[in-house]
Design a protein around this motif. Structure first.
Motif, mmCIF file in Angstrom:
data_model
loop_
_atom_site.group_PDB
_atom_site.id
_atom_site.type_symbol
_atom_site.label_atom_id
_atom_site.label_comp_id
_atom_site.label_asym_id
_atom_site.label_seq_id
_atom_site.Cartn_x
_atom_site.Cartn_y
_atom_site.Cartn_z
ATOM 1 N N VAL A 43 -15.654 21.800 9.748
ATOM 2 C CA VAL A 43 -16.779 22.328 8.979
ATOM 3 C C VAL A 43 -17.548 21.178 8.325
ATOM 4 N N TYR A 44 -18.870 21.270 8.359
ATOM 5 C CA TYR A 44 -19.701 20.276 7.675
ATOM 6 C C TYR A 44 -19.435 20.332 6.176
ATOM 7 N N GLU A 45 -19.469 19.179 5.539
ATOM 8 C CA GLU A 45 -19.158 19.107 4.109
ATOM 9 C C GLU A 45 -20.129 19.947 3.278
ATOM 10 N N ALA A 46 -21.416 19.926 3.642
ATOM 11 C CA ALA A 46 -22.403 20.725 2.902
ATOM 12 C C ALA A 46 -22.083 22.212 2.996
ATOM 13 N N SER A 47 -21.669 22.668 4.170
ATOM 14 C CA SER A 47 -21.307 24.079 4.340
ATOM 15 C C SER A 47 -20.061 24.423 3.531
ATOM 16 N N GLU A 48 -19.139 23.501 3.513
ATOM 17 C CA GLU A 48 -17.904 23.726 2.761
ATOM 18 C C GLU A 48 -18.180 23.841 1.265
ATOM 19 N N GLN A 49 -19.029 22.961 0.751
ATOM 20 C CA GLN A 49 -19.380 23.010 -0.675
ATOM 21 C C GLN A 49 -20.139 24.284 -1.010
ATOM 22 N N CYS A 50 -21.050 24.674 -0.127
ATOM 23 C CA CYS A 50 -21.831 25.901 -0.336
ATOM 24 C C CYS A 50 -20.909 27.109 -0.410
ATOM 25 N N GLN A 51 -19.969 27.171 0.509
ATOM 26 C CA GLN A 51 -19.047 28.305 0.528
ATOM 27 C C GLN A 51 -18.145 28.298 -0.702
ATOM 28 N N ALA A 52 -17.728 27.115 -1.146
ATOM 29 C CA ALA A 52 -16.863 27.031 -2.323
ATOM 30 C C ALA A 52 -17.586 27.484 -3.590
ATOM 31 N N GLU A 53 -18.900 27.265 -3.633
ATOM 32 C CA GLU A 53 -19.670 27.613 -4.824
ATOM 33 C C GLU A 53 -20.219 29.035 -4.780
ATOM 34 N N CYS A 54 -20.184 29.676 -3.628
ATOM 35 C CA CYS A 54 -20.805 30.990 -3.458
ATOM 36 C C CYS A 54 -19.756 32.098 -3.523
ATOM 37 N N ARG A 58 -17.202 34.006 -0.551
ATOM 38 C CA ARG A 58 -15.754 34.198 -0.720
ATOM 39 C C ARG A 58 -15.386 35.676 -0.667
ATOM 40 N N MET A 59 -16.260 36.528 -1.208
ATOM 41 C CA MET A 59 -16.004 37.964 -1.153
ATOM 42 C C MET A 59 -15.967 38.447 0.301
ATOM 43 N N TRP A 60 -16.937 38.023 1.113
ATOM 44 C CA TRP A 60 -16.978 38.435 2.512
ATOM 45 C C TRP A 60 -15.802 37.859 3.289
ATOM 46 N N ALA A 61 -15.414 36.638 2.969
ATOM 47 C CA ALA A 61 -14.246 36.051 3.639
ATOM 48 C C ALA A 61 -12.984 36.846 3.296
ATOM 49 N N THR A 62 -12.857 37.259 2.041
ATOM 50 C CA THR A 62 -11.712 38.066 1.632
ATOM 51 C C THR A 62 -11.719 39.408 2.359
ATOM 52 N N CYS A 63 -12.886 40.030 2.460
ATOM 53 C CA CYS A 63 -13.000 41.308 3.190
ATOM 54 C C CYS A 63 -12.634 41.122 4.661
ATOM 55 N N PHE A 64 -13.126 40.052 5.269
ATOM 56 C CA PHE A 64 -12.847 39.796 6.673
ATOM 57 C C PHE A 64 -11.357 39.627 6.915
ATOM 58 N N TRP A 65 -10.709 38.757 6.163
ATOM 59 C CA TRP A 65 -9.291 38.497 6.384
ATOM 60 C C TRP A 65 -8.440 39.719 6.061
ATOM 61 N N SER A 66 -8.828 40.488 5.057
ATOM 62 C CA SER A 66 -8.093 41.708 4.735
ATOM 63 C C SER A 66 -8.209 42.726 5.865
ATOM 64 N N LEU A 67 -9.423 42.883 6.399
ATOM 65 C CA LEU A 67 -9.626 43.803 7.514
ATOM 66 C C LEU A 67 -8.809 43.374 8.728
ATOM 67 N N GLN A 68 -8.794 42.084 9.022
ATOM 68 C CA GLN A 68 -8.012 41.593 10.160
ATOM 69 C C GLN A 68 -6.530 41.898 9.971
ATOM 70 N N PHE A 69 -6.045 41.747 8.737
ATOM 71 C CA PHE A 69 -4.637 42.033 8.453
ATOM 72 C C PHE A 69 -4.327 43.508 8.696
ATOM 73 N N PHE A 70 -5.174 44.388 8.184
ATOM 74 C CA PHE A 70 -4.919 45.822 8.349
ATOM 75 C C PHE A 70 -5.035 46.248 9.804
ATOM 76 N N LEU A 71 -5.972 45.686 10.543
ATOM 77 C CA LEU A 71 -6.070 46.006 11.967
ATOM 78 C C LEU A 71 -4.820 45.551 12.723
ATOM 79 N N ALA A 72 -4.320 44.368 12.400
ATOM 80 C CA ALA A 72 -3.093 43.890 13.040
ATOM 81 C C ALA A 72 -1.905 44.779 12.676
ATOM 82 N N ALA A 73 -1.849 45.216 11.428
ATOM 83 C CA ALA A 73 -0.760 46.100 11.007
ATOM 84 C C ALA A 73 -0.844 47.450 11.722
ATOM 85 N N ILE A 74 -2.060 47.960 11.907
ATOM 86 C CA ILE A 74 -2.235 49.220 12.631
ATOM 87 C C ILE A 74 -1.784 49.072 14.083
ATOM 88 N N LEU A 75 -2.159 47.963 14.717
ATOM 89 C CA LEU A 75 -1.721 47.736 16.098
ATOM 90 C C LEU A 75 -0.202 47.661 16.194
#
Length: 92
Positions: A43-54, A58-75
């Motif tokens: 990841v580019y450093e500017a993108s990493e800093q932007c994501q860390a400050e936004c 982080r909310m969307w990343a949390t939603c994404f990873w949580s959804l992936q976990f629940f889908l894997a658990a359902i499978l």
């Protein structure tokens, strides 16, 4: 037909088990606002800093990873359910 169904279920199982480990780790990483050990290589450093400050990123990343976990658990639950059904029909 039966072998195809078994192969499909094994593929689903093999595909979902790593997500059951990776997803909670990534949720914790996002919540702690830490970067991955190899992120600086991908990841580019500017993108990493932007994501860390936004907080929204982080909310969307949390939603994404949580959804992936629940889908894997359902499978995994579907696999266990089909295996249980298969064992009960063999016993009869």
């Amino acid at each position: 037909h039966r072998l195809t169904r078994i192969a499909t279920m094994l593929e689903l199982l093999a595909g979902s088990v790593p997500w059951l480990v990776l997803c909670p780790l990534n949720v914790v990483k996002v919540l702690l606002n830490k970067r991955s050990p190899i992120a600086h290589k991908i990841v580019y450093e500017a993108s990493e800093q932007c994501q860390a400050e936004c907080g929204i990123a982080r909310m969307w990343a949390t939603c994404f990873w949580s959804l992936q976990f629940f889908l894997a658990a359902i499978l995994l639950a579907l696999w266990a359910s089909s295996r249980k059904r298969r064992l009960s029909t063999v016993a009869d």
